[in-house]
Structure formats: structure tokens, C-alpha cells
Motif scaffolding. Structure first.
Motif, mmCIF file in Angstrom:
data_model
loop_
_atom_site.group_PDB
_atom_site.id
_atom_site.type_symbol
_atom_site.label_atom_id
_atom_site.label_comp_id
_atom_site.label_asym_id
_atom_site.label_seq_id
_atom_site.Cartn_x
_atom_site.Cartn_y
_atom_site.Cartn_z
ATOM 1 N N THR A 170 -41.489 26.956 -64.638
ATOM 2 C CA THR A 170 -40.735 25.696 -64.695
ATOM 3 C C THR A 170 -40.223 25.423 -66.100
ATOM 4 O OG1 THR A 170 -41.816 24.648 -62.809
ATOM 5 C CG2 THR A 170 -40.952 23.184 -64.501
ATOM 6 N N GLN A 174 -36.366 24.996 -67.333
ATOM 7 C CA GLN A 174 -35.854 23.802 -68.008
ATOM 8 C C GLN A 174 -35.288 24.094 -69.398
ATOM 9 O OE1 GLN A 174 -35.752 21.270 -65.270
ATOM 10 N NE2 GLN A 174 -35.959 20.110 -67.162
ATOM 11 N N ASP A 195 -47.892 20.900 -61.328
ATOM 12 C CA ASP A 195 -47.244 21.699 -60.290
ATOM 13 C C ASP A 195 -47.936 21.435 -58.955
ATOM 14 O OD1 ASP A 195 -46.248 23.690 -58.600
ATOM 15 O OD2 ASP A 195 -46.057 25.145 -60.223
ATOM 16 N N THR A 304 -43.374 19.240 -60.944
ATOM 17 C CA THR A 304 -42.649 20.324 -60.292
ATOM 18 C C THR A 304 -43.414 20.772 -59.055
ATOM 19 O OG1 THR A 304 -41.544 22.442 -60.722
ATOM 20 C CG2 THR A 304 -43.765 22.173 -61.615
ATOM 21 N N VAL A 308 -43.420 18.008 -54.673
ATOM 22 C CA VAL A 308 -42.989 16.860 -55.487
ATOM 23 C C VAL A 308 -42.314 15.792 -54.639
ATOM 24 C CG1 VAL A 308 -41.278 16.164 -57.200
ATOM 25 C CG2 VAL A 308 -42.855 17.980 -57.726
ATOM 26 N N SER A 312 -44.290 12.401 -55.475
ATOM 27 C CA SER A 312 -43.855 11.944 -56.809
ATOM 28 C C SER A 312 -43.883 10.428 -56.951
ATOM 29 C CB SER A 312 -42.460 12.484 -57.134
ATOM 30 O OG SER A 312 -41.507 12.018 -56.197
ATOM 31 N N ILE A 326 -39.118 14.440 -63.397
ATOM 32 C CA ILE A 326 -39.208 15.112 -62.104
ATOM 33 C C ILE A 326 -38.137 16.198 -62.078
ATOM 34 C CG2 ILE A 326 -39.073 14.862 -59.610
ATOM 35 C CD1 ILE A 326 -39.894 11.953 -59.950
ATOM 36 N N VAL A 327 -38.559 17.431 -61.953
ATOM 37 C CA VAL A 327 -37.635 18.566 -62.007
ATOM 38 C C VAL A 327 -36.756 18.575 -60.764
ATOM 39 C CG1 VAL A 327 -37.469 21.087 -62.050
ATOM 40 C CG2 VAL A 327 -39.226 19.914 -63.397
ATOM 41 N N GLU A 328 -35.446 18.734 -60.973
ATOM 42 C CA GLU A 328 -34.544 18.877 -59.836
ATOM 43 C C GLU A 328 -34.761 20.235 -59.177
ATOM 44 O OE1 GLU A 328 -30.483 18.177 -60.771
ATOM 45 O OE2 GLU A 328 -30.854 16.249 -61.754
ATOM 46 N N SER A 330 -37.160 21.271 -57.428
ATOM 47 C CA SER A 330 -38.475 21.657 -57.955
ATOM 48 C C SER A 330 -39.120 22.801 -57.191
ATOM 49 C CB SER A 330 -39.413 20.449 -57.960
ATOM 50 O OG SER A 330 -39.554 19.928 -56.656
ATOM 51 N N GLN A 331 -38.790 22.979 -55.906
ATOM 52 C CA GLN A 331 -39.413 24.060 -55.149
ATOM 53 C C GLN A 331 -39.044 25.422 -55.707
ATOM 54 O OE1 GLN A 331 -38.481 24.322 -50.907
ATOM 55 N NE2 GLN A 331 -40.487 25.193 -50.489
ATOM 56 N N ALA A 333 -37.983 25.893 -59.015
ATOM 57 C CA ALA A 333 -37.952 25.870 -60.481
ATOM 58 C C ALA A 333 -38.727 27.045 -61.078
ATOM 59 C CB ALA A 333 -38.519 24.554 -61.001
#
Length: 352
Positions: A170, A174, A195, A304, A308, A312, A326-328, A330-331, A333
Motif C-alpha cells: 500500500t 501511495q 490493513d 487499506t 475498508v 472504515s 482511506i486509500v482509494e 483499497s482492495q 492497493a
């Protein structure tokens, strides 16, 4: 050198080459479990094209398996062979079979001569990186694999394998660009990645791309446990037996919050989910605080993982910190970060 990356989660496989990426369940099935029909082939009406393929591996000669994005649509849940376990997962035959099928799926996009030199980057839960099992997993991957996919035999020579901590994928997603350059924030800041996976929830803290052992922990509970607890509660409240947790998982995935067993039997679980997820998050944060005793030392918390979208909101409300990202997507990442590392390494090898 070709670059492959994959992330074999306890719930889903994510895999990528330079042509495409894919997501499929981390379960395989024997071809025979599909059953048979005397009218298949007579009309296109009966020959739906599902997202799966047939595989044969030298690991299990004489047995034909199926695996792919829509395997759950053609096999009853009771016939699926999941790779989800915390008991020597990476040495079990069904896990190795799944990995060989992933390699074959990725390799099917290339000609034979291109498969003579392949680098694979993948990840494991952080506490398992560097263990005896991880080294055995690496030895299994780094060899010549012989797999048939839909009857076509492939020879895939994996010459280099890199196994890294899953949350590090992740961070590379990023903070690393496609050329392999990293943002200064990755080098200078203290970053805690949380995670939310299917079988584990990992809290890893990194500074200068190095994992800080005393501020990191792997918890062996994840989304699968939430699904199972919701299924058990549905059973109790509705007086039913043997509700497979996959029906709950599907209810989350299609955003209905309904476990659809059949057209006749559907069970809403929205209120049940709120209760169980709240309890899960409260216990998780309590456990995290016992390890991460000084949150002020962390510059940013990064959420992530495939779970999430489920947890979240509950996490942020209970955690109470502003510096949460919150990672876009995320699945995928981790997979993205793995692939950036694989492709960067591949280019360096070609240049040398």
C-alpha cells in the motif's frame, strides 16, 4: 524479464501483469464438482460463458481443477476448496495449486519464449515475512512451473521472487511512481498502515520504509470472522441451520445487506452487522492501543485492504483521529505496490 505480481488474500486473489489485472476468490474446485448435463452443447442458451478456466498442475497429476473470477457462480459453496487457514497455509497443496493457477493465468497472455524469465513480487502478513514457511514459499515460487490451462500446457520459469510485508504494498502504491521514484513523505514520516483483510487485520508502522517492530502487530481476525459471526446470528434469530458465510459476504459486496440463499429465502442483516462490526472495531482499537501506546508519534494513519468499505466509518468514529487516510481502490492497493516494485526491478535487470 516479465513482471508478475499477486496478493493471495484469505478471501480474494489479486493479480497483475503488464496487460491486465484480475480479482478472483481464493478458492479452487475440482472440475467434477460442477456436475454434468446431457443438454450442454445443444444450444447456446445452455452454455453461459462463466469467468473460470480449467487447470491441471504437475503438483496433482490427473486431476482437473477450475478457478477464476466467477467460480462461485458455477460451484456450490460446499464444493469450494478454500485456501483460508492460519495453519501452515503456505505449505498446503491447495494453496500451492492456487498459486500455480495464478501464474498460469498471468502467463496465458504471453508467448512461450517470453516466459523464460519472470519476476514475481508478492506479500505476506508482516510477522510471517522471513520465517521458515516464507522461505519455503519462495523456493516453491522460484522454479519452472508446468501448468495446463484449458488444455494448453505452459512452462513458466520464475527466476526471481520478492516477498514483502503486505501493508508495504500500500505504501508503494501511495508513494512510489511508475518510474520507481518515491515521495519524500515515505522516507521522512512515520506512517501506520491498518490493513483490513479477510483473515487478518495488520497494523504496521513504517519509518524510512522500515517496519518498526514495537509499533506493529498482526491480528488473526478479519472480514471472514465478521461474516461468520453475522451468519451465526442470522441462524439464531431466524431458526435456520448451516447458513454459509459466503451469502453474507455477497450481501456486503452487492450492498444489499441481505443474505440471499434462494429467491424464497432472504435474510436482511444490516442491524446485526452494525452490532458485530462495532464490537469488532472496539476490540481491535483496544488491542492496537496496547501496542501503539503513543498515537502522537504517528504522522498519518492509512486504512487499506478489502474490508475498508465495510469497517472504515465505524473505525473513524471510534478511533477519533483526524490524520486518517482511506486509500482509494483499497482492495487492489497492495497489488499495485507489488507490481510497481516488480516492474521497476524488471527494468533494472534488463538495463544491467
Amino acid at each position: 524479464m516479465l513482471a508478475f505480481s499477486f496478493d493471495v488474500g484469505n478471501g480474494f486473489v489479486k493479480a497483475r501483469n503488464d496487460k491486465r489485472s484480475m480479482i478472483a476468490p481464493s478458492s479452487i474446485a475440482k472440475k467434477e464438482s460442477m456436475g454434468s448435463s446431457s443438454i450442454t452443447g445443444m444450444s447456446s442458451s445452455f452454455d453461459a460463458s462463466f469467468g473460470y478456466r480449467e487447470f491441471e498442475s504437475s503438483l496433482d497429476d490427473g486431476t482437473t481443477y477450475i478457478w477464476g473470477e466467477e467460480i462461485a457462480d458455477v460451484v456450490d459453496p460446499s464444493s469450494l476448496l478454500p485456501t483460508y487457514t492460519h495453519n501452515h497455509r503456505y505449505t498446503q497443496k491447495r494453496f500451492k495449486l492456487l498459486c500455480s493457477f495464478i501464474l498460469a493465468e498471468l502467463a496465458s497472455d504471453y508467448e512461450e519464449d517470453e516466459l523464460r524469465d519472470v519476476i514475481v513480487v508478492t506479500g505476506l502478513p508482516s510477522q510471517e515475512v522471513g520465517t521458515t514457511e516464507a522461505e519455503e514459499f519462495k523456493r516453491f515460487l522460484q522454479q519452472k512451473h508446468i501448468v495446463k490451462i484449458n488444455g494448453k500446457q505452459l512452462f513458466i520459469h520464475v527466476t526471481d521472487v520478492r516477498i514483502i510485508e503486505q501493508p508495504l504494498g500500500t505504501l508503494l502504491h501511495q508513494y512510489m511512481n511508475e518510474s520507481g521514484q518515491v515521495h519524500k513523505e515515505l522516507l521522512n514520516n512515520t506512517l501506520t498502515v491498518i490493513d483490513f483483510g479477510a483473515g487478518t487485520t495488520i497494523m504496521d508502522t513504517f519509518k524510512n520504509v522500515k517496519r518498526l517492530e514495537d509499533k506493529s502487530e498482526t491480528y488473526y481476525e478479519g472480514m471472514n470472522d465478521i461474516h461468520k459471526r453475522i451468519a451465526k446470528r442470522i441462524e439464531r434469530e431466524h431458526g435456520i441451520k448451516g447458513l454459509d458465510a459466503s451469502f453474507v459476504e455477497e450481501g456486503f459486496r452487492n450492498n444489499t445487506m441481505v443474505a440471499t440463499v434462494s429467491e424464497r429465502k432472504k435474510y436482511s442483516f444490516e442491524d446485526i452487522a452494525k452490532d458485530i462490526i462495532t464490537n469488532f472495531i472496539e476490540k481491535l482499537i483496544s488491542d492496537m492501543d496496547a501496542v501503539l501506546t503513543n498515537r502522537d508519534s504517528i504522522d498519518k494513519f492509512i486504512l487499506t485492504g478489502g474490508g475498508v468499505h465495510i469497517v472504515s466509518t465505524y473505525f473513524q468514529d471510534t478511533f477519533g483521529e483526524d490524520s486518517v487516510l482511506i486509500v482509494e481502490n483499497s482492495q487492489e492497493a497492495n497489488l499495485s505496490g507489488f507490481y510497481k516494485l516488480a516492474s521497476t526491478t524488471s527494468r533494472k535487470e534488463k538495463a544491467s
